[in-house]
Each structure stands twice: as structure tokens, then as C-alpha cells.
Design a protein around this motif. Structure first.
Motif, PDB file in Angstrom:
ATOM      1  N   VAL A  28      -4.572   5.782 -10.807  1.00 43.95           N
ATOM      2  CA  VAL A  28      -3.696   5.473  -9.677  1.00 43.95           C
ATOM      3  C   VAL A  28      -2.982   4.160  -9.970  1.00 43.95           C
ATOM      4  N   ALA A  29      -1.675   4.226 -10.195  1.00 42.28           N
ATOM      5  CA  ALA A  29      -0.886   3.037 -10.495  1.00 42.28           C
ATOM      6  C   ALA A  29      -0.380   2.350  -9.234  1.00 42.28           C
ATOM      7  N   SER A  30      -0.144   3.132  -8.169  1.00 47.27           N
ATOM      8  CA  SER A  30       0.366   2.539  -6.933  1.00 47.27           C
ATOM      9  C   SER A  30       0.044   3.421  -5.738  1.00 47.27           C
ATOM     10  N   VAL A  31       0.043   2.797  -4.563  1.00 47.29           N
ATOM     11  CA  VAL A  31      -0.161   3.489  -3.292  1.00 47.29           C
ATOM     12  C   VAL A  31       0.895   2.944  -2.328  1.00 47.29           C
ATOM     13  N   PRO A  32       1.686   3.835  -1.718  1.00 41.38           N
ATOM     14  CA  PRO A  32       2.734   3.351  -0.818  1.00 41.38           C
ATOM     15  C   PRO A  32       2.183   2.890   0.524  1.00 41.38           C
ATOM     16  N   ASP A  33       2.871   1.937   1.109  1.00 35.43           N
ATOM     17  CA  ASP A  33       2.560   1.441   2.448  1.00 35.43           C
ATOM     18  C   ASP A  33       3.203   2.390   3.449  1.00 35.43           C
ATOM     19  N   ALA A  42       0.060  -2.000  -6.124  1.00 38.72           N
ATOM     20  CA  ALA A  42       0.216  -1.453  -7.466  1.00 38.72           C
ATOM     21  C   ALA A  42      -0.641  -2.216  -8.470  1.00 38.72           C
ATOM     22  N   GLN A  43      -0.925  -1.547  -9.570  1.00 38.41           N
ATOM     23  CA  GLN A  43      -1.623  -2.156 -10.702  1.00 38.41           C
ATOM     24  C   GLN A  43      -0.928  -1.642 -11.961  1.00 38.41           C
ATOM     25  N   VAL A  44      -0.317  -2.550 -12.723  1.00 41.76           N
ATOM     26  CA  VAL A  44       0.427  -2.138 -13.916  1.00 41.76           C
ATOM     27  C   VAL A  44      -0.470  -1.951 -15.135  1.00 41.76           C
ATOM     28  N   ALA A  45      -1.605  -2.634 -15.187  1.00 42.88           N
ATOM     29  CA  ALA A  45      -2.516  -2.518 -16.332  1.00 42.88           C
ATOM     30  C   ALA A  45      -3.370  -1.259 -16.183  1.00 42.88           C
TER      31      ALA A  45
END
Length: 70
Positions: A28-33, A42-45
Motif C-alpha cells: 500500500v503506497a497511499s490511502v486517500p483522505d 503515503a509512503q514512497v519507500a
């Protein structure tokens, strides 16, 4: 339009981890608000991204307890 989540009109956030897209085990790279305030997380790593998990019939994300973070 969504009603204010806070009585004083503060800008907050609303996340629904059960709605992340992808298959079980995917990162999971990101979760929308969902509040409309634009506070997406978000987490890019890739090495620090949590994974999509199934909890019985429920869906969510799991963290490794070491360095995963959003």
C-alpha cells in the motif's frame, strides 16, 4: 458534500483502510483522505509500505511492527 467531522470546524481526515485497492499481500503506497480535506497519506519507500491483508471476511492493511508507516 460531507458534514463536518469536527464540531469546531477543524480540518481533519477520514481513512477507510478496507477500501484500498489491490490483492491480498500487495503493498500500500497511499490511502486517500475521504473527508475532502486532502490529507492523503503515503509512503514512497516500498520497504516501509504496509500490505493489504484479509481478516476473515474483512479487508484492511497490516504493518510489520518494525518500520512500516504511512
Amino acid at each position: 458534500m460531507m458534514q463536518s467531522l469536527f464540531s469546531s470546524g477543524e480540518k481533519g481526515f477520514l481513512y477507510d483502510f478496507s477500501k484500498v485497492t489491490g490483492s491480498s499481500g500487495a503493498l500500500v503506497a497511499s490511502v486517500p483522505d475521504l473527508s475532502g480535506n486532502g490529507n492523503d497519506i503515503a509512503q514512497v519507500a516500498a520497504s516501509k509500505q504496509p500490505k493489504i491483508s484479509e481478516f476473515g471476511s474483512k479487508r484492511g492493511i497490516s504493518f510489520d511492527g518494525v518500520d512500516d508507516a504511512l
